[in-house]
Write a protein that holds these residues in place. Structure first.
Motif, PDB file in Angstrom:
ATOM      1  N   LEU A  13      18.428 -30.460  12.095  1.00  0.00           N
ATOM      2  CA  LEU A  13      18.151 -31.705  12.148  1.00  0.00           C
ATOM      3  C   LEU A  13      19.430 -32.555  11.793  1.00  0.00           C
ATOM      4  N   LEU A  55      20.279 -35.484  14.305  1.00  0.00           N
ATOM      5  CA  LEU A  55      20.341 -36.725  13.444  1.00  0.00           C
ATOM      6  C   LEU A  55      21.787 -37.448  13.863  1.00  0.00           C
ATOM      7  N   LYS A  91      19.777 -41.724  20.060  1.00  0.00           N
ATOM      8  CA  LYS A  91      19.097 -41.923  18.765  1.00  0.00           C
ATOM      9  C   LYS A  91      17.750 -41.543  18.553  1.00  0.00           C
ATOM     10  N   MET A  92      17.211 -40.813  17.416  1.00  0.00           N
ATOM     11  CA  MET A  92      15.908 -40.470  17.298  1.00  0.00           C
ATOM     12  C   MET A  92      15.076 -41.816  17.132  1.00  0.00           C
ATOM     13  N   TRP A  95      11.752 -43.893  15.541  1.00  0.00           N
ATOM     14  CA  TRP A  95      11.056 -43.634  14.307  1.00  0.00           C
ATOM     15  C   TRP A  95       9.959 -42.803  14.165  1.00  0.00           C
ATOM     16  N   THR A 100       9.389 -39.937  15.762  1.00  0.00           N
ATOM     17  CA  THR A 100       9.875 -38.710  15.519  1.00  0.00           C
ATOM     18  C   THR A 100      10.449 -38.467  14.215  1.00  0.00           C
ATOM     19  N   ARG A 101      11.098 -39.318  13.621  1.00  0.00           N
ATOM     20  CA  ARG A 101      11.672 -39.323  12.225  1.00  0.00           C
ATOM     21  C   ARG A 101      10.561 -39.069  11.188  1.00  0.00           C
ATOM     22  N   THR A 133       9.841 -30.907  18.423  1.00  0.00           N
ATOM     23  CA  THR A 133      10.653 -31.572  17.525  1.00  0.00           C
ATOM     24  C   THR A 133       9.582 -31.176  16.196  1.00  0.00           C
ATOM     25  N   THR A 152      17.306 -39.054   6.913  1.00  0.00           N
ATOM     26  CA  THR A 152      16.265 -38.996   8.204  1.00  0.00           C
ATOM     27  C   THR A 152      16.009 -40.579   8.447  1.00  0.00           C
ATOM     28  N   THR A 153      15.660 -41.396   7.296  1.00  0.00           N
ATOM     29  CA  THR A 153      15.200 -42.694   7.356  1.00  0.00           C
ATOM     30  C   THR A 153      16.177 -43.479   7.889  1.00  0.00           C
ATOM     31  N   GLY A 180      19.512 -42.953   8.988  1.00  0.00           N
ATOM     32  CA  GLY A 180      20.305 -42.335   9.980  1.00  0.00           C
ATOM     33  C   GLY A 180      21.890 -42.507   9.527  1.00  0.00           C
TER      34      GLY A 180
END
Length: 302
Positions: free
Chosen positions: A112, A116, A122-123, A125, A127-128, A163, A221-222, A224
């Motif tokens: 991760l 990240l 950029k991932m 949302w 996926t996050r 993922t 994760t939320t 970034g």
């Protein structure tokens, strides 16, 4: 249970070119089987307080029986003594040196942390959010069978080709045994920057130790934004910055392209993450309450 020579062969004698990662308790190498299948081999360091011989084998067999979509599957191990010449009090002696290895599925998408913070794309949302929910489901499983992970961090979450997040290194805390995990603060097990304060300063271990680390994982994760573990053992400044900066207005600016439902999910994850990193562990939610909230419930955090 396979011999050490087998593991040496598939990792090219634990060569630097095969090194995948290095953590608090050892180094992970890529092993390549005869049929080309890739696996990850963790060579436990001398500082890993694992039990010896029969106890080690029994514990690993227990861990290999665990099956969950969000926990990396352990597929093999080795615990073998070999005679080596070592220096002792200025003299060279022949001693039995035990090598301990754990082998698990190799997930090529990586950690991760890598996905990240180290890749250009950029991932999104969705996926996050899927990753956050998956990590929580994995921890719910582990806590349900009384395993405290003790080292949750972005490096210890691996992603498969779809993922789907998988918790790795879950076995080490089990291997320590109850006596060894209740260490004093000079021997704290875990990663700087993710350690719950009551464990760091008083050596207290409970499921709520994992919840603190989970909170940091959710916040990273939320948002970034990266927790800087080299600066603080329990991420005080990182938590303070999130609490101060991630207001409703800031969330709307950062995720301006998303609909109302996504914005509510982001806000909920920030709230859960901040509840998880409360200094007083009694104020942190249980993993059951966290999973309920992520799935749309509104349980009070306790």
């Amino acid at each position: 249970d396979l011999p050490l020579d087998f593991w040496k062969k598939i990792t090219n004698d634990f060569s630097d070119e095969r090194k995948l990662d290095e953590g608090a308790f050892g180094i992970v190498y890529k092993g390549i089987m005869e049929d080309g299948e890739e696996i990850a081999v963790k060579k436990l360091g001398e500082n890993s307080p694992v039990p010896r011989d029969k106890d080690f084998n029994n514990e690993v067999l227990n861990i290999m029986a665990l099956k969950h979509e969000n926990v990396v599957e352990l597929v093999g191990y080795c615990h073998e003594a070999q005679k080596k010449v070592v220096q002792n009090n200025g003299r060279y002696i022949v001693a039995d040196i035990v090598e301990s290895l754990l082998c698990y599925e190799h997930l090529r998408k990586g950690s991760l942390k890598k996905n990240l913070f180290e890749v250009p794309d950029k991932m999104d949302w969705d996926t996050r959010f899927k990753i956050i929910k998956g990590i929580c489901q994995g921890l719910l499983f582990l806590h349900g069978i009384n395993i405290v992970h003790m080292d949750l961090k972005p490096e210890n979450i691996l992603l498969d080709d779809n993922t789907v997040p998988k918790i790795v290194d879950f076995g080490l805390s089990r291997l320590f045994g109850q006596e060894q995990t209740r260490m004093n603060t000079q021997n704290v097990v875990g990663s700087y920057g993710y350690i719950a304060p009551e464990y760091l300063y008083r050596g207290e271990i409970s499921n709520k130790s994992d919840i603190f680390s989970l909170g940091l994982l959710i916040l990273e994760t939320t948002t970034g934004e990266k927790n800087c573990p080299s600066k603080e053992p329990s991420a005080e400044q990182f938590i303070k910055n999130v609490r101060k900066n991630w207001t409703d207005e800031h969330i709307m600016r950062q995720y301006s392209d998303y609909d109302k439902e996504c914005l509510q999910q982001v806000k909920k994850c920030i709230e859960i993450g901040l509840e998880c990193v409360e200094i007083e562990r009694q104020k942190r939610p249980s993993i059951e309450k966290i999973v309920d909230k992520l799935n749309g419930g509104y349980s009070s955090a306790s």
